[in-house]
Design an enzyme around this catalytic site. Structure first.
Site: not given
Ligand code: AMP
Length: 174
Positions: A62, A99
Site C-alpha cells: 500500500r 508480532e
Molecule cells: P508495523 O510494522 O507493526 O508498524 O506494521 C505496519 C505495516 O503493517 C504497514 O505496512 C501496514 O500496512 C500494516 N498494518 C499493521 N497493522 C495494520 C492495521 N491495523 N490495519 C491495516 N494495516 C496494518
C-alpha cells in the site's frame, strides 16, 4: 465537516482481518474517491514539500500507492521496498520483527546512492517494526532519511518510539 475529519471518517474498520483481534484500517474508500485521495497525498507531503528530497522510498504494497503519487508531485523517483524474492536484481535485505516471528524486506543494491536524501512512505504506522527495518535498509544503502510519512498512525501502539531518531509525520491518528 473539516477536510481531515472527512478523510478520517472514510477509513473503514474491518474487525478480525487478517486475524482475529486485529482491526484492519481499510484505506480503499479513500483511494476510490479522487478528492479524498488528493487530500491524503497533499497532507502526507505537507511537512516535506520544501525539503530537498532525491527519492521516495515506499513499502510494499500500500505504500506504493501513496509513494508514487507523492514522488510525482516532488518531481523525484520512487524506490520500491519488497518482500523477499520479488526484486529481480541484486538486493540488500533486512529481517524485521513481526508480532509473531520475523520477515524479510529487500531493496536493489543500486537503487539508493550514498548521501541520497530519502522520504520514506507507508500507509500505516502500527508497532513501527516494518518502518524501522526499512530505515536500517536505507542507511545500509548509504541513504539519509529526511522523514517518514504515514497516512495513519495507531498511536496506542507507540510505533513512534521505535522511530525516534527520525522526523515522523502522520495525517490521521487513531
Ligand atoms: P508495523 O510494522 O507493526 O508498524 O506494521 C505496519 C505495516 O503493517 C504497514 O505496512 C501496514 O500496512 C500494516 N498494518 C499493521 N497493522 C495494520 C492495521 N491495523 N490495519 C491495516 N494495516 C496494518
Amino acid at each position: 465537516m473539516k477536510d481531515i475529519e472527512t478523510l478520517k471518517s472514510a477509513i473503514r474498520d474491518v474487525p478480525d482481518f487478517p486475524r482475529k483481534g486485529i482491526i484492519f484500517k481499510d484505506i480503499t474508500p479513500v483511494l476510490k474517491d479522487g478528492k479524498l485521495f488528493s487530500l491524503a497525498i497533499e497532507n502526507m507531503l505537507e511537512p516535506f514539500r520544501d525539503q530537498k528530497i532525491d527519492s521516495v522510498v515506499a513499502i510494499e504494497a500500500r505504500g506504493f500507492i501513496f509513494g508514487g503519487a507523492m514522488a510525482n508531485i516532488l518531481n523525484c523517483g520512487i524506490i520500491p521496498i519488497r518482500k523477499s524474492g520479488k526484486l529481480p536484481s541484486k538486493t540488500h535485505s533486512i529481517d524485521y520483527e513481526l508480532e509473531y516471528g520475523t520477515d524479510t524486506l529487500e531493496v536493489h543494491t543500486d537503487a539508493i546512492n550514498k548521501g541520497d536524501k530519502i522520504l520514506l512512505v507507508d500507509d500505516l504506522l502500527a508497532t513501527g517494526g516494518t518502518a524501522r527495518g526499512v530505515c536500517k535498509l536505507i542507511e545500509k544503502s548509504g541513504g539519509e532519511i529526511v522523514g517518514i510519512s504515514f497516512l495513519i498512525e495507531l498511536a496506542f501502539l507507540n510505533g513512534r518510539e521505535k522511530l525516534k531518531n527520525y522526523p515522523v509525520h502522520s495525517v490521521l491518528q487513531f
